[in-house]
Scaffold this motif. Sequence first.
Motif, PDB file in Angstrom:
ATOM      1  N   GLN A 132       0.833  -1.204   0.000  1.00 49.58           N
ATOM      2  CA  GLN A 132       0.000   0.000   0.000  1.00 49.58           C
ATOM      3  C   GLN A 132       0.868   1.253   0.000  1.00 49.58           C
ATOM      4  OE1 GLN A 132      -2.665   0.559   3.373  1.00 49.58           O
ATOM      5  NE2 GLN A 132      -4.268   1.262   1.987  1.00 49.58           N
ATOM      6  N   ALA A 133       1.991   1.216   0.719  1.00 50.13           N
ATOM      7  CA  ALA A 133       2.875   2.371   0.805  1.00 50.13           C
ATOM      8  C   ALA A 133       3.872   2.444  -0.340  1.00 50.13           C
ATOM      9  CB  ALA A 133       3.625   2.348   2.145  1.00 50.13           C
ATOM     10  N   GLU A 134       4.281   1.300  -0.860  1.00 52.45           N
ATOM     11  CA  GLU A 134       5.407   1.229  -1.800  1.00 52.45           C
ATOM     12  C   GLU A 134       5.009   1.449  -3.245  1.00 52.45           C
ATOM     13  OE1 GLU A 134       7.829  -2.612  -3.145  1.00 52.45           O
ATOM     14  OE2 GLU A 134       8.234  -2.072  -1.060  1.00 52.45           O
ATOM     15  N   LEU A 135       3.804   1.011  -3.643  1.00 53.50           N
ATOM     16  CA  LEU A 135       3.439   1.041  -5.051  1.00 53.50           C
ATOM     17  C   LEU A 135       2.903   2.410  -5.468  1.00 53.50           C
ATOM     18  CD1 LEU A 135       1.848  -2.467  -5.620  1.00 53.50           C
ATOM     19  CD2 LEU A 135       4.243  -1.778  -5.454  1.00 53.50           C
ATOM     20  N   ALA A 136       3.099   2.729  -6.742  1.00 54.49           N
ATOM     21  CA  ALA A 136       2.719   4.043  -7.289  1.00 54.49           C
ATOM     22  C   ALA A 136       1.283   3.990  -7.796  1.00 54.49           C
ATOM     23  CB  ALA A 136       3.681   4.438  -8.409  1.00 54.49           C
ATOM     24  N   TRP A 137       0.333   3.877  -6.869  1.00 54.58           N
ATOM     25  CA  TRP A 137      -1.071   3.732  -7.230  1.00 54.58           C
ATOM     26  C   TRP A 137      -1.547   4.915  -8.063  1.00 54.58           C
ATOM     27  CZ3 TRP A 137      -2.515  -0.997  -6.391  1.00 54.58           C
ATOM     28  CH2 TRP A 137      -1.975  -1.709  -5.316  1.00 54.58           C
ATOM     29  N   GLN A 138      -2.398   4.632  -9.062  1.00 57.08           N
ATOM     30  CA  GLN A 138      -2.904   5.681  -9.927  1.00 57.08           C
ATOM     31  C   GLN A 138      -4.344   5.398 -10.321  1.00 57.08           C
ATOM     32  OE1 GLN A 138      -0.132   5.378 -13.165  1.00 57.08           O
ATOM     33  NE2 GLN A 138      -1.147   3.598 -14.067  1.00 57.08           N
ATOM     34  N   GLN A 139      -5.014   6.441 -10.797  1.00 60.24           N
ATOM     35  CA  GLN A 139      -6.379   6.305 -11.302  1.00 60.24           C
ATOM     36  C   GLN A 139      -6.327   6.160 -12.812  1.00 60.24           C
ATOM     37  OE1 GLN A 139      -9.839   6.511  -9.680  1.00 60.24           O
ATOM     38  NE2 GLN A 139      -9.790   5.371 -11.606  1.00 60.24           N
ATOM     39  N   THR A 140      -6.725   5.005 -13.314  1.00 59.90           N
ATOM     40  CA  THR A 140      -6.715   4.734 -14.751  1.00 59.90           C
ATOM     41  C   THR A 140      -8.055   5.105 -15.364  1.00 59.90           C
ATOM     42  OG1 THR A 140      -5.076   2.972 -14.573  1.00 59.90           O
ATOM     43  CG2 THR A 140      -6.531   2.915 -16.487  1.00 59.90           C
ATOM     44  N   HIS A 141      -8.008   5.677 -16.570  1.00 54.72           N
ATOM     45  CA  HIS A 141      -9.203   5.954 -17.361  1.00 54.72           C
ATOM     46  C   HIS A 141      -9.186   5.101 -18.621  1.00 54.72           C
ATOM     47  CE1 HIS A 141      -9.006   9.517 -14.775  1.00 54.72           C
ATOM     48  NE2 HIS A 141     -10.297   9.676 -15.016  1.00 54.72           N
ATOM     49  N   ILE A 142     -10.339   4.574 -19.008  1.00 53.21           N
ATOM     50  CA  ILE A 142     -10.448   3.751 -20.206  1.00 53.21           C
ATOM     51  C   ILE A 142     -11.535   4.309 -21.113  1.00 53.21           C
ATOM     52  CG2 ILE A 142      -9.644   1.671 -19.035  1.00 53.21           C
ATOM     53  CD1 ILE A 142     -12.570   0.746 -18.889  1.00 53.21           C
TER      54      ILE A 142
END
Length: 216
Positions: A47-57
């Motif tokens: 949860q802290a390490e990954l570069a979470w992002q909001q994807t649009h399709i």
Amino acid sequence: MAAQQTSLFGDSASLEPEVLIREEGDVRLYRNWWTPGETGRLFQQLQAELAWQQTHIQMHGKRVAVPRLDVWYGDSGHPYRYSGVQFDPLPWSPTLWAIKNELETRQGLTFNSVLANLYRHGQDSVAWHSDDEPELGRHPVIASLSLGAERRFALRHKTRKDIAPVRLDLPSGSLLIMAGATQHYWQHQLSKTARAVGPRINLTFRTVYGPGDTGL
């Protein structure tokens, strides 16, 4: 690529899988792939390490946000495409690299990519689909690891009504393997829920082939 490191894991809690699908597919579940202590620690790290992002399709000619956060990691030169979006993988994070090595060693498989999904609450979901994009090859093997809150997972045959759907709650620390002809004949989803549930991280390891690679 991240440097190799010693194992993050202790002894496995369960080595015998439950067979969920045998007919026109191969789906197996290890309910206790990791111990509770391992799952909690790995969830916090990812949860802290990954570069979470909001994807649009692209959907019905419109640009829409997918109902979850995600991020793609893997070997360079192996992009992945779906719903009009190309994912160029980020370099392996230390924790993902360790999980990949552990998974490959214990399952006798090899992977070059992972899609990480973060379901923040019960309204985050993924709709019915098959992972059957051409770059995954003819018979993709997908290893799906769950951490965090239990969520309802379902599989249904694409055409045959005589085969009952499979529905189950995926526990934290479980490993689901989808192999053989599963993606040709079956769809799967993680539905929304009105229940108050905490966040869940799902890692789906796979092999993405590029032009000229064997397996396409």
